[in-house]
Design an enzyme around this catalytic site. Structure first.
Site, PDB file in Angstrom:
ATOM      1  N   LYS A   1       0.770  -1.120   0.081  1.00 59.38           N
ATOM      2  CA  LYS A   1      -0.146  -0.135  -0.092  1.00 59.38           C
ATOM      3  C   LYS A   1       0.916   1.242   0.013  1.00 59.38           C
ATOM      4  O   LYS A   1       1.548   1.285   1.093  1.00 59.38           O
ATOM      5  CB  LYS A   1      -0.707   0.287   1.307  1.00 59.38           C
ATOM      6  CG  LYS A   1      -1.902   1.086   1.344  1.00 59.38           C
ATOM      7  CD  LYS A   1      -2.259   1.698   2.611  1.00 59.38           C
ATOM      8  CE  LYS A   1      -1.501   2.978   2.936  1.00 59.38           C
ATOM      9  NZ  LYS A   1      -1.916   4.073   2.140  1.00 59.38           N
TER      10      LYS A   1
ATOM     11  N   GLU B   1      10.390   1.665   9.921  1.00 56.21           N
ATOM     12  CA  GLU B   1      11.219   2.589   9.657  1.00 56.21           C
ATOM     13  C   GLU B   1      10.463   3.783   9.872  1.00 56.21           C
ATOM     14  O   GLU B   1       9.697   4.372   9.080  1.00 56.21           O
ATOM     15  CB  GLU B   1      11.719   2.649   8.055  1.00 56.21           C
ATOM     16  CG  GLU B   1      12.509   1.552   7.729  1.00 56.21           C
ATOM     17  CD  GLU B   1      13.880   1.310   8.185  1.00 56.21           C
ATOM     18  OE1 GLU B   1      14.219   2.225   8.805  1.00 56.21           O
ATOM     19  OE2 GLU B   1      14.541   0.059   8.242  1.00 56.21           O
TER      20      GLU B   1
ATOM     21  N   GLU C   1       9.886  16.274  15.144  1.00 56.35           N
ATOM     22  CA  GLU C   1      10.309  16.345  13.609  1.00 56.35           C
ATOM     23  C   GLU C   1       9.328  17.178  12.831  1.00 56.35           C
ATOM     24  O   GLU C   1       8.051  16.991  12.764  1.00 56.35           O
ATOM     25  CB  GLU C   1      10.244  14.769  13.030  1.00 56.35           C
ATOM     26  CG  GLU C   1      10.503  14.790  11.702  1.00 56.35           C
ATOM     27  CD  GLU C   1      10.003  13.144  11.217  1.00 56.35           C
ATOM     28  OE1 GLU C   1       9.191  12.661  11.413  1.00 56.35           O
ATOM     29  OE2 GLU C   1      10.968  12.463  10.283  1.00 56.35           O
TER      30      GLU C   1
ATOM     31  N   CYS D   1      13.454  11.833   6.082  1.00 58.31           N
ATOM     32  CA  CYS D   1      13.517  11.231   7.430  1.00 58.31           C
ATOM     33  C   CYS D   1      14.928  11.590   8.157  1.00 58.31           C
ATOM     34  O   CYS D   1      15.050  11.742   9.396  1.00 58.31           O
ATOM     35  CB  CYS D   1      13.203   9.801   7.357  1.00 58.31           C
ATOM     36  SG  CYS D   1      14.527   8.878   6.497  1.00 58.31           S
TER      37      CYS D   1
END
Ligand SMILES: NC(=O)c1ccc[n+]([C@@H]2O[C@H](COP(=O)([O-])OP(=O)(O)OC[C@H]3O[C@@H](n4cnc5c(N)ncnc54)[C@H](O)[C@@H]3O)[C@@H](O)[C@H]2O)c1
Ligand SMILES: C[N+](C)(C)CC=O
Length: 489
Positions: free
Chosen positions: A175, A250, A385, A284
Site C-alpha cells: 500500500k 522505519e 520532527e 527522514c
C-alpha cells in the site's frame, strides 16, 4: 485522464466500491491522475491472493537464482523507463527532476543488489554435538508480507521492501501513500512485465485507516513492513500483535549535525545545507538539528544565511530550481505552525520563516528555507520532527556537551560529525545512539549498508544483508542418522 488501478492476483481492477481519488501536483494543485481508492475489502482480496500464492509454493520454491533473475529484470526495466519514472515522481512529489533521476538510479541499484544476493546464502552446516547427526541452518521466506510506504520517497522506499521480499521468496501486498502512488503503480506494471507470477505481488491503493489497518491486523499477513511517522508506527505495532506478526518499522528522525570549530568551514557550511534542504527538508534523515561549537556559531550562521537567501524555489521541472514545494496544503500548515511554535518558545528566525512572496509560487505549497537560532534542547522545535525546510541551531563548548545534545532525543535514526580530528570523530560516533552516523558527510546511503533506527526511529533494518534477513525465517534442521530408542518411559 489515465486512471490507475489496484493490482490483485495478476489483474488490474477498480476498487470494489468504485471509489476513486484525485492525485494533486503540489507545485500548482492541478489534478495529475485519478486512482482507485481501495478499502478493507480490496485489501482482504489482495491478502487472500498473496496467501494462496504463498501457500501453493510456486514462488517460494522457484530457485533463488531464478528469483534473482526476475528481480534483476525489474532493475533493467526501471533503467529503461528511468526518465518517465523520474518525471512522474517529480510531478507527484514536487521534488526536482534531477533529484528524482538520482532516486531512480538508487532504486534500480537496490533491485540489482538483492537480485545478486538472492542465491548467495546456501545455509550453514553446524558442527553437531550429537554423534551420527547432521545439523543445518537454512533461510526460508516469512510468508505473506504487508508493505506500507510514505509519500516523501515513494518509489525508493517501496524498492527497499519489494526487492528483498521478492528475492527471499515471499508474496506481498503493498500500500503506497495515498498522496503519491503513481511510480509504485508503474513499477507493478514493470514487475508484471518482468515475469513476477500472478498473486505474488499485489497492490492496493487507498488510505492508511482502511487498507493500511487491514494489512496490519489481518491474521493472514505474516510480516508487516512500514515506513512512515512514529505515531502511525505505534498504531501498526499494536494491530500487528493480533497474530504476533514479524515487524519492521522505519520511522522518523530528528537528526543532529555536529560541527566542531576545526572542521573544514566551507565544506561543513555547504553540506549542512544539503543535509536539510534537498526535497524541502522532507527527508527522514535530514540534519535538522545543527549543533555548532560556540566559537564558530556566529560566523557559521552568517555563512548559512547568505547561502539560504539564494536558494531558488520553483517547479521541479525548471533546470535552475533548487527546492520544490512541500507535499500538501495540510503539510504546509503543519510546517508553518511548527515554526510559529518555535518562535513562541524563544527561537529566532534569522532567515525564512514564511511562505515566499513570489507571485508565481502562490498556487504551490511552498515554504521558505528557514533557520532558527537561540534554540535549546528542551524546546519542542528541537525535539519534534518538523519534516520541512527548517534548521534549528544549538551551541556547545565541549565534546561531551555536543554528544549529550545529539543524543537528547527520542529518535535515533542518523547523525553527522564535522571535524578534521580523526580520533575525536571516532570517539563521537562511538557514543552517538543512531542507526547511521556520518563523519565529514551527511545523508549518504546505498544498498550495501543497512539502514534503520535506534530508539523510537524504528525496529529492524532495510538495505544490506540485514534487509534481506528481515524477509527470512531461520530454520534449524536436525537429522539423526542413527536413531535409537531411549527406553525412558
Ligand atoms: N526511517 C526511514 O527510512 C523513513 C523514510 C521515509 C520516511 N520516514 C518517515 O515518514 C514520515 C512521513 O511520511 P508520512 O507522512 O507518509 O507518514 P504516515 O505515517 O502518515 O504515513 C505513512 C504510510 O502509512 C499509512 N498509514 C497511515 N495511517 C495508518 C494506519 N493507521 N495504519 C496503517 N497504515 C497507515 C499512510 O497511508 C502511508 O501509506 C516521517 O516521519 C518520516 O521521517 C522514515
Ligand atoms: C532514507 N531516505 C533518506 C532515502 C529517505 C528518508 O526520508
Amino acid at each position: 485522464m489515465d486512471s490507475k488501478l489496484n493490482y490483485i492476483n495478476g489483474e488490474w481492477a477498480s476498487a470494489l466500491s468504485k471509489k476513486t481519488r484525485e492525485i494533486i501536483n503540489p507545485f500548482n494543485q492541478e489534478v495529475i491522475a485519478v486512482v482507485a481508492e481501495g478499502n478493507e475489502e480490496d485489501a482482504k482480496l489482495a491478502i487472500q491472493a498473496a496467501r494462496d500464492a504463498f501457500d501453493n509454493g510456486e514462488w517460494s520454491s522457484t530457485s533463488a537464482t531464478e528469483r534473482g533473475r526476475i528481480v534483476a529484470k525489474i532493475a533493467e526495466l526501471i533503467e529503461r523507463d528511468k526518465e518517465e519514472l523520474a518525471r512522474m515522481e517529480s510531478l507527484d512529489t514536487g521534488k526536482t527532476v534531477e533529484e528524482s533521476r538520482g532516486d531512480m538510479d538508487d532504486i534500480a541499484g537496490v533491485f540489482r543488489y538483492y537480485a545478486e544476493l538472492a542465491d548467495k546464502d546456501g545455509g550453514e552446516i553446524i558442527d553437531s554435538p550429537v554423534p551420527n547427526s547432521i545439523s543445518k541452518v537454512i533461510k526460508e521466506p516469512v510468508g505473506v508480507c504487508g508493505q506500507i510506504t510514505p509519500w516523501n520517497y515513494p518509489l525508493l522506499q517501496a524498492s527497499w521492501k519489494l526487492a528483498p521480499a521478492l528475492a527471499a521468496g515471499n508474496t506481498l501486498v503493498m500500500k503506497p501513500s495515498e498522496i503519491t502512488p503513481l511510480t509504485t503503480v508503474k513499477v507493478f506494471e514493470l514487475m508484471e512485465e518482468a515475469g513476477v507470477p500472478k498473486g505474488v505481488a499485489n497492490l492496493v491503493l487507498g488510505a492508511g485507516n482502511t487498507v493500511g489497518e487491514e494489512l496490519s491486523s489481518n491474521t493472514d499477513v505474516d510480516l508487516i513492513s512500514f515506513t512512515g511517522g512514529i505515531q502511525t508506527g505505534k498504531q501498526i505495532m499494536q494491530k500487528a500483535s493480533a497474530n504476533v506478526k514479524k515487524l519492521a518499522l522505519e520511522l522518523g528522525g530528528k537528526n543532529p549535525n555536529i560541527v566542531f570549530a576545526d572542521a573544514d568551514f566551507e565544506t561543513a557550511v555547504d553540506q549542512s545545507l544539503n543535509a536539510v534542504f534537498f526535497h524541502a527538508g522532507q527527508i527522514c534523515s535530514a540534519g535538522t538539528r545543527l549543533i555548532l561549537e560556540e566559537s564558530i556559531h556566529d560566523k557559521f550562521v552568517d555563512a548559512l544565511v547568505k547561502r539560504v537567501k539564494n536558494i531558488k524555489l520553483g517547479s521541479g521541472f525548471e533546470e535552475d530550481t533548487q527546492m520544490g514545494p512541500l507535499i500538501s496544503e495540510q503539510h504546509l500548515h503543519k510546517v508553518a505552525q511548527y515554526v510559529e511554535d518555535g518562535k513562541k518558545e524563544g527561537a529566532t528566525v534569522v532567515v525564512g520563516g514564511k511562505r515566499p512572496d513570489n507571485p508565481e509560487l502562490q498556487n504551490g505549497f511552498f515554504y521558505e528555507p528557514t533557520i532558527l537560532t537561540n534554540c535549546t534542547t528542551d524546546m519542542d522545535v528541537v525535539q519534534n520532527e518538523g519534516f520541512g525546510p527548517v534548521i534549528t541551531v544549538e551551541k556547545f563548548n565541549t565534546e561531551e556537551e555536543a554528544i549529550k545534545l545529539a543524543n537528547d532525543s527520542v529518535y535515533g535514526l542518523s547523525g553527522g560529525v564535522w571535524t578534521k580530528d580523526i580520533a575525536k570523530a571516532e570517539r563521537c560516533v562511538a557514543k552517538m545512539r543512531m542507526g547511521t552516523v556520518w563523519i565529514n558527510e551527511f545523508n549518504v546511503y546505498f544498498p550495501h549498508a543497512p539502514w534503520g533506527g535506534f530508539k523510537q526511529s524504528g525496529i529492524g533494518r532495510e538495505l544490506g544483508k540485514s534487509g534481506l534477513e528481515e524477509y527470512q525465517e531461520t530454520k534449524h534442521i536436525f537429522h539423526n542418522l542413527d536413531p535409537q530408542a531411549l527406553n525412558w518411559f
